[in-house]
Design a protein around this motif. Structure first.
Motif, PDB file in Angstrom:
ATOM      1  N   TRP A  92       0.830  -1.209   0.000  1.00 11.69           N
ATOM      2  CA  TRP A  92       0.000   0.000   0.000  1.00 11.69           C
ATOM      3  C   TRP A  92       0.862   1.257   0.000  1.00 11.69           C
ATOM      4  O   TRP A  92       0.551   2.241  -0.690  1.00 11.69           O
ATOM      5  N   HIS A  95       5.000   3.382  -3.933  1.00 13.71           N
ATOM      6  CA  HIS A  95       4.519   4.192  -5.059  1.00 13.71           C
ATOM      7  C   HIS A  95       5.424   3.941  -6.268  1.00 13.71           C
ATOM      8  O   HIS A  95       6.426   4.630  -6.468  1.00 13.71           O
ATOM      9  N   SER A 182      -0.269   6.349 -12.384  1.00 12.18           N
ATOM     10  CA  SER A 182      -1.493   6.474 -11.601  1.00 12.18           C
ATOM     11  C   SER A 182      -2.175   5.120 -11.451  1.00 12.18           C
ATOM     12  O   SER A 182      -2.662   4.760 -10.369  1.00 12.18           O
ATOM     13  N   TRP A 183      -2.204   4.350 -12.548  1.00  8.33           N
ATOM     14  CA  TRP A 183      -2.809   3.014 -12.519  1.00  8.33           C
ATOM     15  C   TRP A 183      -2.052   2.125 -11.550  1.00  8.33           C
ATOM     16  O   TRP A 183      -2.658   1.380 -10.770  1.00  8.33           O
ATOM     17  N   ASP A 185      -0.299   2.984  -8.977  1.00  8.24           N
ATOM     18  CA  ASP A 185      -0.540   3.426  -7.599  1.00  8.24           C
ATOM     19  C   ASP A 185      -1.875   2.875  -7.092  1.00  8.24           C
ATOM     20  O   ASP A 185      -1.975   2.373  -5.967  1.00  8.24           O
ATOM     21  N   LYS A 186      -2.910   2.965  -7.935  1.00  8.46           N
ATOM     22  CA  LYS A 186      -4.218   2.430  -7.546  1.00  8.46           C
ATOM     23  C   LYS A 186      -4.152   0.909  -7.386  1.00  8.46           C
ATOM     24  O   LYS A 186      -4.751   0.345  -6.464  1.00  8.46           O
ATOM     25  N   ASN A 188      -1.593  -0.847  -6.502  1.00  8.73           N
ATOM     26  CA  ASN A 188      -0.906  -1.151  -5.246  1.00  8.73           C
ATOM     27  C   ASN A 188      -1.839  -0.995  -4.051  1.00  8.73           C
ATOM     28  O   ASN A 188      -1.784  -1.764  -3.101  1.00  8.73           O
ATOM     29  N   HIS A 189      -2.681   0.027  -4.083  1.00 13.85           N
ATOM     30  CA  HIS A 189      -3.644   0.224  -3.000  1.00 13.85           C
ATOM     31  C   HIS A 189      -4.636  -0.939  -2.936  1.00 13.85           C
ATOM     32  O   HIS A 189      -4.962  -1.435  -1.852  1.00 13.85           O
ATOM     33  N   ILE A 190      -5.103  -1.371  -4.109  1.00 12.60           N
ATOM     34  CA  ILE A 190      -6.037  -2.500  -4.155  1.00 12.60           C
ATOM     35  C   ILE A 190      -5.354  -3.781  -3.684  1.00 12.60           C
ATOM     36  O   ILE A 190      -5.885  -4.534  -2.858  1.00 12.60           O
TER      37      ILE A 190
END
Length: 211
Positions: A92, A95, A182-183, A185-186, A188-190
């Motif tokens: 999470w 980056h 950006s993709w 980063d998202k 990684n959060h998911i």
């Protein structure tokens, strides 16, 4: 039965124990999306080593080790849950950047392959799957004393698992054309959230068993 049949049985077992979406699948997809095919497969190979170990224990019927594993499920859950939560938080907070990924951080890939190994090794689902599948093979299992047949079956498991990681990494790489920072980063959060949830579910299951 022939050695080819043992290899095919092992291959099928390798695929069906690897294919269900779990923590290592998430990691392999993440690396393939960020850094390409080779890195996705590389991370998956960490789990292949763990699968081969469990397959060898199951097919060779090493009773002392099998009994130890069956008697330490709670400890396996505790360690596995902690690994998932810690690694999920790490993912999470990471980056990634495509420019950095192009250079290929080999040290990072080795670290994540090692993490994948321990995640698979301490995954209660993996343990139960191998114990159940090999326990139910019956006459399809190599006879006592057929060491080469057993080795062939273990090799088949490793081959099936590796084939899955090649397939997954290839599919992700094939459709990664629209991926940007950006993709990633998202993603990684998911991925981080999924890993933490997996870990939390393991602890919930452990607490449920206790109470």
């Amino acid at each position: 039965m022939t050695f080819l049949e043992y290899a095919l049985i092992g291959f099928v077992i390798g695929v069906i124990t690897t294919a269900p979406v779990g923590p290592v699948n998430v990691m392999a997809i993440q690396h393939a999306a960020q850094s390409g095919f080779r890195q996705g497969v590389f991370v998956g190979l960490g789990a292949v080593v763990a699968d081969a170990i469990y397959a060898a224990v199951a097919v060779f019927g090493v009773s002392a080790i099998t009994q130890f594993i069956e008697g330490q499920f709670d400890l396996i859950k505790i360690v596995g849950g902690a690994l998932l939560i810690v690694f999920g938080i790490k993912v999470w907070n990471t980056h990634p950047h495509l420019a950095d990924a192009a250079d290929g951080d080999e040290k990072g890939f080795w670290g994540d392959a090692t993490a994948a190994f321990f995640m698979a090794l301490t995954n209660p689902g993996t343990v139960l799957a191998f114990v159940a599948i090999f326990g139910g093979l019956g006459d399809l299992r190599p006879k006592h004393g057929d060491i080469f047949g057993k080795l062939i079956m273990v090799a088949g498991v490793a081959g099936g698992a590796t084939t899955w990681w090649v397939f997954v990494s290839g599919m992700v790489t094939r459709f990664r054309g629209g991926i940007d920072d950006s993709w990633l980063d998202k993603a990684n959060h998911i991925a981080g959230t999924i890993l933490v949830v997996f870990g939390a579910l393991i602890y919930a299951d452990l607490l449920f068993d206790i109470f």
